[in-house]
Design a protein around this motif. Structure first.
Motif, short mmCIF file in Angstrom:
data_model
loop_
_atom_site.label_atom_id
_atom_site.label_comp_id
_atom_site.label_asym_id
_atom_site.label_seq_id
_atom_site.Cartn_x
_atom_site.Cartn_y
_atom_site.Cartn_z
N ALA A 92 0.88 -1.17 0.00
CA ALA A 92 0.00 0.00 0.00
C ALA A 92 0.91 1.21 0.00
CB ALA A 92 -0.89 0.01 1.24
N THR A 93 0.68 2.10 -0.96
CA THR A 93 1.56 3.26 -1.08
C THR A 93 0.82 4.55 -0.77
OG1 THR A 93 2.64 2.06 -2.88
CG2 THR A 93 3.26 4.37 -2.60
N ASP A 94 1.25 5.21 0.29
CA ASP A 94 0.72 6.52 0.65
C ASP A 94 -0.81 6.54 0.65
OD1 ASP A 94 0.98 9.12 1.49
OD2 ASP A 94 1.07 9.94 -0.55
N VAL A 95 -1.41 5.59 1.36
CA VAL A 95 -2.87 5.45 1.33
C VAL A 95 -3.54 6.37 2.35
CG1 VAL A 95 -4.76 3.88 1.94
CG2 VAL A 95 -2.95 3.12 0.40
N THR A 96 -4.52 7.12 1.84
CA THR A 96 -5.31 8.02 2.68
C THR A 96 -6.77 7.59 2.58
OG1 THR A 96 -3.80 9.80 2.18
CG2 THR A 96 -5.92 10.43 3.10
N LYS A 97 -7.46 7.57 3.74
CA LYS A 97 -8.88 7.21 3.71
C LYS A 97 -9.63 7.99 4.79
CE LYS A 97 -12.53 4.91 2.60
NZ LYS A 97 -13.11 4.98 1.23
N SER A 98 -10.71 8.63 4.39
CA SER A 98 -11.54 9.36 5.35
C SER A 98 -12.97 8.85 5.28
CB SER A 98 -11.54 10.86 5.03
OG SER A 98 -10.24 11.35 5.09
N TYR A 99 -13.66 8.86 6.43
CA TYR A 99 -15.10 8.65 6.46
C TYR A 99 -15.71 9.96 6.91
CZ TYR A 99 -13.85 3.75 6.25
OH TYR A 99 -13.34 2.55 5.86
N ASP A 100 -16.48 10.57 6.02
CA ASP A 100 -16.99 11.92 6.28
C ASP A 100 -15.82 12.83 6.65
OD1 ASP A 100 -19.62 11.12 5.70
OD2 ASP A 100 -19.81 10.28 7.71
N ASP A 101 -15.84 13.36 7.87
CA ASP A 101 -14.76 14.29 8.23
C ASP A 101 -13.61 13.60 8.95
OD1 ASP A 101 -16.04 16.38 7.08
OD2 ASP A 101 -17.05 17.03 8.92
N LEU A 102 -13.80 12.32 9.24
CA LEU A 102 -12.80 11.63 10.05
C LEU A 102 -11.72 11.00 9.17
CD1 LEU A 102 -12.28 10.81 13.04
CD2 LEU A 102 -13.36 8.63 12.47
N GLU A 103 -10.49 11.44 9.37
CA GLU A 103 -9.39 10.90 8.59
C GLU A 103 -8.85 9.67 9.30
OE1 GLU A 103 -6.20 13.64 7.87
OE2 GLU A 103 -5.96 12.94 5.82
N VAL A 104 -9.12 8.49 8.73
CA VAL A 104 -8.77 7.24 9.41
C VAL A 104 -7.36 6.79 9.05
CG1 VAL A 104 -9.51 4.88 9.86
CG2 VAL A 104 -11.20 6.62 9.37
N LEU A 105 -6.99 6.97 7.79
CA LEU A 105 -5.61 6.66 7.37
C LEU A 105 -4.99 7.94 6.82
CD1 LEU A 105 -5.97 3.21 5.54
CD2 LEU A 105 -5.12 3.64 7.84
N ARG A 106 -3.81 8.27 7.32
CA ARG A 106 -3.18 9.53 6.90
C ARG A 106 -1.88 9.26 6.17
NH1 ARG A 106 -4.42 13.52 11.86
NH2 ARG A 106 -6.28 12.48 12.58
N GLY A 107 -1.99 8.74 4.96
CA GLY A 107 -0.79 8.51 4.17
C GLY A 107 0.05 7.36 4.69
N VAL A 108 -0.54 6.16 4.68
CA VAL A 108 0.17 4.99 5.17
C VAL A 108 0.87 4.27 4.01
CG1 VAL A 108 -0.12 2.68 6.17
CG2 VAL A 108 -1.36 4.63 7.14
N THR A 109 2.14 3.97 4.19
CA THR A 109 2.84 3.11 3.25
C THR A 109 3.22 1.83 3.98
OG1 THR A 109 3.68 4.91 1.91
CG2 THR A 109 4.90 2.84 1.84
N GLU A 153 -3.57 6.74 15.34
CA GLU A 153 -4.11 7.92 14.66
C GLU A 153 -3.83 7.92 13.15
OE1 GLU A 153 -2.62 11.21 16.91
OE2 GLU A 153 -4.16 10.95 18.45
N GLY A 154 -4.06 6.76 12.53
CA GLY A 154 -3.97 6.69 11.07
C GLY A 154 -2.57 6.65 10.52
N ARG A 155 -1.60 6.40 11.37
CA ARG A 155 -0.22 6.32 10.87
C ARG A 155 0.47 5.09 11.46
NH1 ARG A 155 -0.37 11.95 11.68
NH2 ARG A 155 -0.27 13.06 9.69
N ILE A 156 1.52 4.63 10.76
CA ILE A 156 2.37 3.59 11.33
C ILE A 156 3.41 4.28 12.18
CG2 ILE A 156 4.03 1.76 10.83
CD1 ILE A 156 2.43 1.20 8.26
N VAL A 157 3.36 4.01 13.47
CA VAL A 157 4.25 4.70 14.41
C VAL A 157 5.63 4.06 14.42
CG1 VAL A 157 4.60 5.26 16.85
CG2 VAL A 157 2.30 5.36 15.86
N GLU A 158 5.64 2.74 14.35
CA GLU A 158 6.90 2.03 14.51
C GLU A 158 6.78 0.64 13.91
OE1 GLU A 158 8.24 1.93 18.54
OE2 GLU A 158 10.05 0.78 18.06
N GLU A 159 7.86 0.17 13.31
CA GLU A 159 7.88 -1.21 12.84
C GLU A 159 9.23 -1.81 13.19
OE1 GLU A 159 7.03 -1.89 8.69
OE2 GLU A 159 7.59 -4.01 8.84
#
Lengths: 233, 247
Positions: free
Chosen positions: A6-23, A204-210
């Protein structure tokens, strides 16, 4: 060259940003465990990888193309077996309806996969008549029979009675040993520790650590991960 | 009352040609009208659940129109006014039976669509998700997964609709369709005897509805998914039923 990606994936439901640019990427044969608080976007990331959700921005690829029907298997928290079909019919369904196989071929393959999850004798039972653990194993067989290139598990043991968790984890562990590419959203820290090749923390819609499990659980780099781990252990 | 009950008169009414032909007409009208209504109602329900606003509006208008106006008025309209709009309806093929069939189908479809919509919505959304994860098309998922499960939920209220429709066929007597109630009324007004002719008609209705109830419970069992075919202990989710009082 990564496999499922998944490359730089963003997904919102209405106003809620669930994924904020996840790779996110996973190589063949790897097992990645994703942990994080509820609402962190773990399930949405899986749904995007399974193409159940269309990302607002960004792309999902398998190899260098978009995944085809059934190429990425998905196992749900609440099993979602088709209630109007027997266990066997559930497993046959994808082969008949999507792969257009004959009923007899599909039945043969379905029986083989039911046996593989230890339910060869339950083929004629309806979901209502199976325990949660058995239902989840049928659901795994239903996805596996499509010969997916990767399997996604969305909290596969969270809806199970405690004594039924093991039978599902056993099936997943044997899959991992056989080299299946797996992404597992889970609260089972032992499973993540023992089976995963790497563990991801989402918040919060991001990968914090791997990190590889040993490092992830003993010396996490991020404060957010440490706080989460201290709460769940 | 019972002392003067004339069994002979009761039996001669019950077994008379107008009675059983009337009952047959009522059934012959009810069954195809309901079948047509279910087909139209299914598509109206899909329309009401559509993601496209224009389609939803059309479905809404349909239900609004056919539920807001009295069935009797609709029947009059189809029988008397429609031939004025289009002379094709003034031909001999346009019989009272045909007019009643069209009217009751269109009318019932509005009520059926609400039942079908509620039944479709009551199916767990996880079922569709699982189908999509397997790569099934939406149409296949609807066919193989959603509709069979919705049928289970819709059977009891549709059984209700059949009964309502059966009794509504008596409305068609005003456009000179001879069904069961017409036969009974004609007999009473010919002889000024009410008790026996009306009771005979009543027994017909009881018998028809009893047979229907047996068929319904068979159907319910057929759509219960356990390997031994026994009843599920959990009741099907409640479906909002449309009140018939206003019809």
């Amino acid at each position: 060259m990564s496999y499922l990606r998944a490359t730089d994936v963003t997904k919102s439901y209405d106003d809620l940003e669930v994924l904020r640019g996840v790779t996110f990427e996973i190589d063949p044969g790897q097992v990645k465990a994703i942990i994080g608080p509820s609402g962190s976007g773990k399930s949405t990331l899986l749904r995007c990888l399974a193409l159940l959700e269309e990302p607002d921005r960004g792309t999902v690829t398998l190899g260098d193309a978009r995944p085809g029907p059934g190429e990425v298997g998905m196992v749900f928290q609440r099993f979602n077996l088709f209630q109007n079909m027997t266990a066997l019919q559930n497993v046959m369904c994808g082969l008949v309806e999507v792969r257009r196989q004959s009923k007899s071929d599909a039945r043969k393959a379905a029986l083989e996969f039911l046996a593989r999850v230890g339910l060869a004798d339950k083929g004629d039972q309806y979901p209502d008549e199976l325990s949660g653990g058995q239902q989840q194993r049928v659901a795994i067989a239903r996805a596996l029979v499509m010969r997916p290139k990767a399997m996604l598990f969305d909290e596969p043991t969270s809806a199970l009675d405690i004594e039924l968790v093991r039978e599902v984890l056993d099936v997943m562990e044997s899959l991992a040993r056989e080299g299946m590419t797996m992404v597992v959203v889970t609260h089972e820290m032992r499973f993540a520790h023992n089976v995963a090749s790497s563990v991801l923390m989402m918040d919060e819609g991001r990968i914090v650590e791997e990190a590889p499990p040993e490092q992830f659980f003993t010396s996490p780099r991020e404060e957010r991960t440490r706080r989460f781990l201290s709460l769940v252990e | 009352m019972l002392a003067s009950f004339d069994w002979h008169l009761f039996w001669s009414a019950f077994s008379s040609g107008p009675y059983w032909r009337g009952a047959l007409t009522a059934l012959e009208l009810t069954a195809p009208a309901l079948a047509t209504a279910l087909v139209i109602g299914f598509f109206v329900a899909l329309g009401a659940l559509s993601t496209r606003r224009s389609v939803r509006t059309i479905a809404w208008l349909y239900n609004w129109f056919f539920r807001a106006t009295p069935t009797l008025l609709q029947l009059y309209f189809v029988w008397y006014a429609l031939p004025e709009y289009w002379h094709g309806f003034a031909q001999s093929w346009f019989t009272p039976f045909f007019a009643a069939w069209i009217t009751l189908s269109l009318n019932e479809a509005a009520y059926a669509s609400e039942i079908i919509r509620a039944a479709l919505m009551s199916v767990d959304p996880g079922q569709e998700l699982a189908g999509r994860a397997l790569g099934m098309s939406r149409r296949r998922i609807l066919q193989r997964v959603i509709v069979p499960q919705a049928v289970r939920i819709a059977i009891p209220p549709i059984g209700n609709e059949f009964i309502t429709l059966l009794k509504l066929t008596s409305l068609a007597s005003i456009i000179s369709l001879h069904e069961l109630l017409t036969a009974a009324i004609q007999l009473t007004s010919a002889k000024f005897i009410y008790n026996e002719p009306l009771l005979a008609a009543l027994v017909y209705y009881l018998v028809i509805v009893s047979i229907l109830m047996v068929i319904q419970s068979r159907l319910e069992r057929k759509f219960t998914w356990t390997s031994r075919g026994r009843r599920r202990t959990t009741a099907a989710p409640a479906v909002s039923l449309v009140s018939h009082d206003a019809r």
